[in-house]
Design a protein around this motif. Structure first.
Motif, PDB file in Angstrom:
ATOM      1  N   LEU A 195      17.099  19.859 -22.911  1.00 28.73           N
ATOM      2  CA  LEU A 195      18.470  20.369 -22.891  1.00 28.73           C
ATOM      3  C   LEU A 195      19.395  19.161 -22.980  1.00 28.73           C
ATOM      4  O   LEU A 195      19.048  18.072 -22.521  1.00 28.73           O
ATOM      5  CB  LEU A 195      18.747  21.119 -21.588  1.00 28.73           C
ATOM      6  CG  LEU A 195      17.969  22.408 -21.295  1.00 28.73           C
ATOM      7  CD1 LEU A 195      18.252  22.870 -19.860  1.00 28.73           C
ATOM      8  CD2 LEU A 195      18.326  23.501 -22.297  1.00 28.73           C
ATOM      9  N   LYS A 196      20.568  19.369 -23.573  1.00 28.04           N
ATOM     10  CA  LYS A 196      21.550  18.276 -23.661  1.00 28.04           C
ATOM     11  C   LYS A 196      22.646  18.496 -22.629  1.00 28.04           C
ATOM     12  O   LYS A 196      23.189  19.597 -22.524  1.00 28.04           O
ATOM     13  CB  LYS A 196      22.201  18.294 -25.056  1.00 28.04           C
ATOM     14  CG  LYS A 196      21.338  17.685 -26.128  1.00 28.04           C
ATOM     15  CD  LYS A 196      22.219  17.185 -27.282  1.00 28.04           C
ATOM     16  CE  LYS A 196      21.388  16.440 -28.298  1.00 28.04           C
ATOM     17  NZ  LYS A 196      20.474  17.333 -29.037  1.00 28.04           N
ATOM     18  N   PRO A 197      22.992  17.449 -21.875  1.00 25.56           N
ATOM     19  CA  PRO A 197      24.033  17.626 -20.868  1.00 25.56           C
ATOM     20  C   PRO A 197      25.381  18.006 -21.504  1.00 25.56           C
ATOM     21  O   PRO A 197      25.676  17.563 -22.617  1.00 25.56           O
ATOM     22  CB  PRO A 197      24.128  16.267 -20.183  1.00 25.56           C
ATOM     23  CG  PRO A 197      23.292  15.331 -20.947  1.00 25.56           C
ATOM     24  CD  PRO A 197      22.452  16.092 -21.905  1.00 25.56           C
ATOM     25  N   THR A 198      26.145  18.837 -20.794  1.00 27.47           N
ATOM     26  CA  THR A 198      27.489  19.146 -21.279  1.00 27.47           C
ATOM     27  C   THR A 198      28.414  17.963 -20.998  1.00 27.47           C
ATOM     28  O   THR A 198      29.421  17.790 -21.669  1.00 27.47           O
ATOM     29  CB  THR A 198      28.048  20.428 -20.599  1.00 27.47           C
ATOM     30  OG1 THR A 198      27.179  20.838 -19.539  1.00 27.47           O
ATOM     31  CG2 THR A 198      28.141  21.556 -21.569  1.00 27.47           C
ATOM     32  N   ALA A 199      28.060  17.173 -20.001  1.00 25.64           N
ATOM     33  CA  ALA A 199      28.811  15.947 -19.719  1.00 25.64           C
ATOM     34  C   ALA A 199      27.876  14.960 -19.041  1.00 25.64           C
ATOM     35  O   ALA A 199      26.896  15.362 -18.414  1.00 25.64           O
ATOM     36  CB  ALA A 199      29.992  16.254 -18.811  1.00 25.64           C
ATOM     37  N   GLY A 200      28.183  13.685 -19.170  1.00 22.20           N
ATOM     38  CA  GLY A 200      27.409  12.670 -18.474  1.00 22.20           C
ATOM     39  C   GLY A 200      26.351  12.012 -19.347  1.00 22.20           C
ATOM     40  O   GLY A 200      26.174  12.373 -20.513  1.00 22.20           O
ATOM     41  N   LYS A 201      25.676  11.026 -18.744  1.00 24.42           N
ATOM     42  CA  LYS A 201      24.716  10.202 -19.506  1.00 24.42           C
ATOM     43  C   LYS A 201      23.345  10.172 -18.831  1.00 24.42           C
ATOM     44  O   LYS A 201      23.240  10.143 -17.615  1.00 24.42           O
ATOM     45  CB  LYS A 201      25.232   8.763 -19.560  1.00 24.42           C
ATOM     46  CG  LYS A 201      26.415   8.569 -20.473  1.00 24.42           C
ATOM     47  CD  LYS A 201      26.480   7.095 -20.912  1.00 24.42           C
ATOM     48  CE  LYS A 201      27.613   6.851 -21.890  1.00 24.42           C
ATOM     49  NZ  LYS A 201      28.871   6.480 -21.214  1.00 24.42           N
ATOM     50  N   ILE A 202      22.316  10.138 -19.676  1.00 16.94           N
ATOM     51  CA  ILE A 202      20.948  10.032 -19.162  1.00 16.94           C
ATOM     52  C   ILE A 202      20.239   8.901 -19.893  1.00 16.94           C
ATOM     53  O   ILE A 202      20.346   8.799 -21.126  1.00 16.94           O
ATOM     54  CB  ILE A 202      20.159  11.347 -19.398  1.00 16.94           C
ATOM     55  CG1 ILE A 202      20.882  12.535 -18.754  1.00 16.94           C
ATOM     56  CG2 ILE A 202      18.733  11.223 -18.856  1.00 16.94           C
ATOM     57  CD1 ILE A 202      20.249  13.883 -19.057  1.00 16.94           C
ATOM     58  N   SER A 203      19.548   8.052 -19.156  1.00 14.55           N
ATOM     59  CA  SER A 203      18.690   7.075 -19.830  1.00 14.55           C
ATOM     60  C   SER A 203      17.311   7.058 -19.189  1.00 14.55           C
ATOM     61  O   SER A 203      17.140   7.340 -18.000  1.00 14.55           O
ATOM     62  CB  SER A 203      19.324   5.688 -19.835  1.00 14.55           C
ATOM     63  OG  SER A 203      19.527   5.244 -18.534  1.00 14.55           O
TER      64      SER A 203
END
Ligand SMILES: Nc1ncnc2c1ncn2[C@@H]1O[C@H](COP(=O)(O)OP(=O)(O)OP(=O)(O)O)[C@@H](O)[C@H]1O
Ligand SMILES: [Mg+2]
Length: 260
Positions: free
Chosen positions: A56-64
Motif C-alpha cells: 500500500l502507498k501512504p497517503t502522507a509521510g515517508k518510508i525507507s
C-alpha cells in the motif's frame, strides 16, 4: 554501537477511503531488534505492515527500508513475511509441503536454477523446527489451518531474511507449538541477528520475548523497551491508552492464553 536502521517511517498516514486508519506514525526499527506490535482489532496493524512491504502507498509521510526510499528499494529478498491469513490453499492445490517450503529458497538463489541438496536439507530442517517433518510429501491443501501456518513459518525461515515480519503468525497454531515458535524466534533474533517484527494479541507472551514493544491504535501510543512496558501498572496503562488497551492487557493479568 551504532546499529543500522532497518525501517524508518516518518509521519505516515493512510486511508483506504475516507477514514484514516493509520495516522502520523513515525517508527524506527534498528538492526537486531525484536519488535512486538500490539493493538486492538482494527487498529491498523496489518495496514501498517502492508505499508512497510510496499503493498500500500501512504497517503502522507515517508518510508525507507535499509536506508533506501521504499520507492526505489529492490532487495525484497532480504525481507520475509508471514501473513495473518496464510491458510488459503484449497485441497486441490498441487504442491507438497516440501515444495512449498523449498520455494522459500527461490528468493535466495534465483528463479532459474534447480534446487540443490542443501535447499532440500535446509527445508527439512526448518520443517523439523516447526514439527512438520512427518508431512513432507503431503499435499499442502490437505493440512489443517494451523499445520499450514507452521509450514509457512518454515518457508519464511529458509529464506533467511534480514528482516522478518510476522502478522499474527500463530493464529490457529496450538499452544505447545506456539511456545516452541516463540523460542525459535528468539533464537533467530539472538543467534542469527535477524531483525523481527511480530504482530501479536498475546501481549504477555510477546513482551516476554520481544526487545521492544509498539502499541498502536491508529497512532502509536507507546514505543519502548519491553521492560519499560512490563513495568507499567494497570493504572498507567489506563491513563496511556484508555479502554481499548485495557482489554489487551486483560489476558496477561488473568493468565489466559489470549487469542492463540
Ligand atoms: N482492504 C480494506 N479496505 C477498506 N478498509 C480496510 C481494508 N483493510 C482494512 N480496512 C480497515 O482498516 C482498519 C484497520 O484494519 P487492519 O486490518 O489494519 O487492523 P488490524 O490492527 O490488523 O486488526 P486485527 O487485529 O483484527 O488484525 C479497520 O477499520 C479495517 O476495517
Ligand atoms: Mg491484522
Amino acid at each position: 554501537m551504532n546499529a543500522k536502521t532497518i525501517l524508518e517511517m516518518s509521519d505516515v498516514s493512510f486511508k483506504y477511503d475516507k477514514e484514516t486508519v493509520v495516522q502520523n506514525v513515525s517508527l524506527s526499527i534498528k538492526e537486531g531488534e525484536f519488535l512486538g506490535l500490539v493493538g486492538p482489532n482494527g487498529s491498523g496493524k496489518s495496514t501498517l505492515i502492508k505499508l512497510m512491504l510496499g503493498l500500500l502507498k501512504p497517503t502522507a509521510g515517508k518510508i525507507s527500508l535499509f536506508d533506501q526510499p521504499i520507492r526505489s528499494f529492490k532487495q525484497w529478498e532480504d525481507i520475509g513475511f508471514v501473513s495473518q491469513k496464510a491458510n488459503s490453499f484449497n485441497s486441490g492445490f498441487p504442491a507438497t509441503v516440501l515444495e512449498v517450503v523449498k520455494m522459500g529458497r527461490v528468493s535466495k538463489t534465483g528463479m532459474f536454477r534447480f534446487f540443490t541438496r542443501r535447499d532440500k536439507e535446509q527445508s527439512i530442517e526448518a520443517l523439523k523446527t516447526v514439527e512438520m517433518e512427518d508431512y513432507l510429501h503431503h499435499n499442502i491443501g490437505e493440512l489443517s489451518g494451523g499445520q499450514q501456518q507452521r509450514v509457512f513459518i518454515a518457508r519464511a525461515l529458509v529464506s533467511e531474511p534480514k528482516f522478518l515480519i510476522l502478522d499474527e503468525p500463530t493464529v490457529g497454531v496450538d499452544a505447545r507449538h506456539v511456545a516452541d515458535f516463540y523460542d525459535l524466534l528468539e533464537k533467530l533474533n539472538k543467534e542469527k541477528g535477524i531483525t523481527l517484527l511480530m504482530v501479536s494479541h498475546d501481549i504477555g507472551t510477546i513482551t516476554e520475548h520481544a526487545s521492544h514493544v509498539v502499541c498502536m491504535n491508529k497512532t502509536i501510543h507507546f514505543h519502548g523497551h519491553s521492560e519499560e512496558y512490563k513495568a507499567f501498572s494497570d493504572d498507567d496503562l489506563n491513563r496511556l491508552y484508555g479502554h481499548a488497551v485495557q482489554q489487551l492487557t486483560h489476558n496477561h493479568h488473568n493468565g489466559e492464553a489470549g487469542e492463540l
